[in-house]
Design a protein around this motif. Structure first.
Motif, PDB file in Angstrom:
ATOM      1  N   ALA A 314      64.989  25.590  67.895  1.00 30.82           N
ATOM      2  CA  ALA A 314      65.224  26.481  66.578  1.00 30.82           C
ATOM      3  C   ALA A 314      65.332  25.962  65.502  1.00 30.82           C
ATOM      4  O   ALA A 314      64.832  26.706  64.329  1.00 30.82           O
ATOM      5  CB  ALA A 314      66.671  27.140  67.038  1.00 30.82           C
ATOM      6  N   CYS A 315      65.760  24.655  65.090  1.00 34.60           N
ATOM      7  CA  CYS A 315      65.850  24.256  63.690  1.00 34.60           C
ATOM      8  C   CYS A 315      64.511  23.809  63.429  1.00 34.60           C
ATOM      9  O   CYS A 315      64.177  24.209  61.950  1.00 34.60           O
ATOM     10  CB  CYS A 315      66.824  22.825  63.899  1.00 34.60           C
ATOM     11  SG  CYS A 315      66.178  21.480  65.156  1.00 34.60           S
ATOM     12  N   GLY A 326      66.382  17.991  64.735  1.00 36.23           N
ATOM     13  CA  GLY A 326      67.229  17.762  65.832  1.00 36.23           C
ATOM     14  C   GLY A 326      67.278  16.323  66.166  1.00 36.23           C
ATOM     15  O   GLY A 326      68.134  15.800  66.522  1.00 36.23           O
ATOM     16  N   THR A 359      71.322  26.262  67.289  1.00 35.70           N
ATOM     17  CA  THR A 359      71.865  27.013  68.522  1.00 35.70           C
ATOM     18  C   THR A 359      73.265  26.494  68.783  1.00 35.70           C
ATOM     19  O   THR A 359      74.273  27.280  69.128  1.00 35.70           O
ATOM     20  CB  THR A 359      70.964  27.090  69.632  1.00 35.70           C
ATOM     21  OG1 THR A 359      69.675  27.319  69.109  1.00 35.70           O
ATOM     22  CG2 THR A 359      71.346  28.033  70.617  1.00 35.70           C
TER      23      THR A 359
HETATM   24  S1  SF4 Z   1      70.384  22.500  69.536  1.00 30.67           S
HETATM   25 FE1  SF4 Z   1      69.029  20.749  69.035  1.00 30.67          FE
HETATM   26  S2  SF4 Z   1      66.931  21.499  68.670  1.00 30.67           S
HETATM   27 FE2  SF4 Z   1      68.231  23.318  69.105  1.00 30.67          FE
HETATM   28  S3  SF4 Z   1      68.591  23.903  66.983  1.00 30.67           S
HETATM   29 FE3  SF4 Z   1      70.334  22.517  67.297  1.00 30.67          FE
HETATM   30  S4  SF4 Z   1      69.593  20.647  66.619  1.00 30.67           S
HETATM   31 FE4  SF4 Z   1      67.811  21.668  66.917  1.00 30.67          FE
END
Ligand code: SF4
Ligand code: SF4
Length: 401
Positions: A314-315, A326, A359
């Motif tokens: 999502a990032c 991430g 998330t």
């Molecule tokens: S959980 Fe990991 S991949 Fe998902 S939005 Fe957060 S940092 Fe990014």
């Protein structure tokens, strides 16, 4: 947080008002070397510290008083009787002598170098920050004087004033007005460069053909030239009002003046909601480049966690730099700072969108800032003034309010 508004439209704002005279000031010493010590008396305008390096502006006392504390990171001044230093005659030269003079008057001069294109950034840096609006509307003469001054250093052949579409952008001097869509993060310098130059610029770098200054910086230069007095104020948005605030004014005084009650667990953020820094406590003073004070209520659900990264991506989908926040956060989390370079950490423009959309509610921007800090230490580029633990604590919040 899902109903957060990313709009950069300001609407019609009220006039710029001056914040009340504080009874104490806490001046940040970050990037500065103090030249006065505890017990010394100062007048308004007395130089108290010199900027380290060729770009950091010197620091002057905004009001008369006595220095009561001097710590590695701050200077505490209690206001007392005494007047202000006499104004100085503005520098009439151009080029490097003018640049040095502006530095000695408190301006950060990193953007003042010769370039063929000068971009004046009049786009709000974050949602809810409207400080540029009254400057563009009511202080045109000051802005024009600021522009006339910096042109003697930059010597541009093309000048642009960039605004968010729908906000005020009356052309001044010979600037060509350009617009960007009124949605965050379009006001961040790397994206404004991209909109005007049609090329990407690494955040914090100096492109050879262009330089960029904000409307607030232009206003500050204009004020120095108008008054012959150093930079001792900042223009900030507080609770929707735009105020001229003396540097070093404690956050708690500003919140009280705006009628805002800070409750336990709330965070007072210096800057805007996406990329601001949580104040360590309500006695922290504002800086010359503080453009807003934002209160994050505990119940607003902004709490970050130490959850593992889920690898959901999502990032990445929201990152304007098209990098992998991430993965960078994982490198920082496990102290693999050099590995973060393989994920292009230096392309990060610190917009904060990755952390907003994460998330798992991981503190992604804080991890990225920590990794950049550690990499700067490793490179020996400069010795940051704040120890890493303090820096992380400061950026991840825990405001003892
Ligand atoms: S959980 Fe990991 S991949 Fe998902 S939005 Fe957060 S940092 Fe990014
Ligand atoms: S703060 Fe996050 S979303 Fe913004 S540029 Fe950096 S990595 Fe990308």
């Amino acid at each position: 947080m899902s109903d957060f508004n990313f709009s950069l439209l300001c609407g019609e704002t009220g006039p710029l008002t001056t914040s009340s005279r504080p009874d104490r000031l806490r001046l940040s010493m970050e990037g500065l070397t103090p030249i006065l010590g505890v017990g010394e008396q100062v007048l308004a305008g007395t130089k108290v510290a010199v900027g380290n390096g060729p770009d950091k502006g010197d620091l002057h006392a905004p009001l008369a008083g006595t220095i009561l504390e001097l710590e590695p990171h701050s200077m505490f001044i209690e206001m007392g009787s005494g007047g202000k230093l006499a104004p100085v005659t503005p520098c009439v030269e151009g080029g490097d002598p003018l640049r040095q003079w502006l530095k000695s008057m408190g301006m950060d001069v990193g953007a003042l170098y010769k370039a063929s294109t000068l971009i004046i950034n009049g786009v709000p840096p974050e949602p809810g920050i409207s400080a540029f609006e009254p400057l563009l509307r009511d202080y045109r003469k000051t802005l024009e004087l600021g522009l006339e001054t910096i042109r003697k250093v930059i010597e541009p052949t093309k000048m642009f004033l960039v605004a968010a579409k729908g906000n005020r952008a009356n052309a001044f001097a010979n600037c060509t007005v350009a617009h960007v869509p009124p949605v965050y993060p379009n006001g961040l310098d790397p994206l404004v460069y991209k909109a005007i130059l049609k090329q990407e610029v690494l955040p914090g770098s100096r492109p050879k053909n262009a330089t960029i200054l904000s409307v607030r910086e232009l206003y500050a230069v204009g004020r120095v030239m108008e008054t012959g007095r150093p930079v001792t104020e900042t223009v900030m948005t507080i609770g929707g009002q735009n105020r001229l605030v003396r540097v070093g004014t404690p956050v708690g005084l500003l919140a009280a003046e705006a009628g805002v009650q800070v409750q336990p667990g709330d965070r007072a953020v210096l800057g805007g909601p996406l990329r601001g820094l949580a104040a360590v406590n309500l006695e922290q003073g504002v800086d010359k480049d503080t453009y807003g004070l934002t209160l994050m209520r505990r119940e607003a659900g902004f709490e970050t966690t130490d959850n593992f990264c889920l690898g959901c991506g999502a990032c990445e989908r929201h990152c304007p730099a098209r990098i992998m926040p991430g993965m960078i956060s994982r490198c920082a989390e496990f102290k693999q700072f050099e590995r973060a370079e393989a994920y292009h950490i230096h392309s990060c423009m610190e917009c904060g969108l990755c952390g907003y959309w994460c998330t798992a509610q991981r503190p992604l921007l804080q991890y990225i800032r920590l990794a950049k800090y550690e990499l700067a230490l490793l490179a020996g580029a400069h010795a940051p003034d704040t120890p890493p633990d303090d820096k992380l604590k400061e950026q991840t919040g825990d405001t003892p309010c």
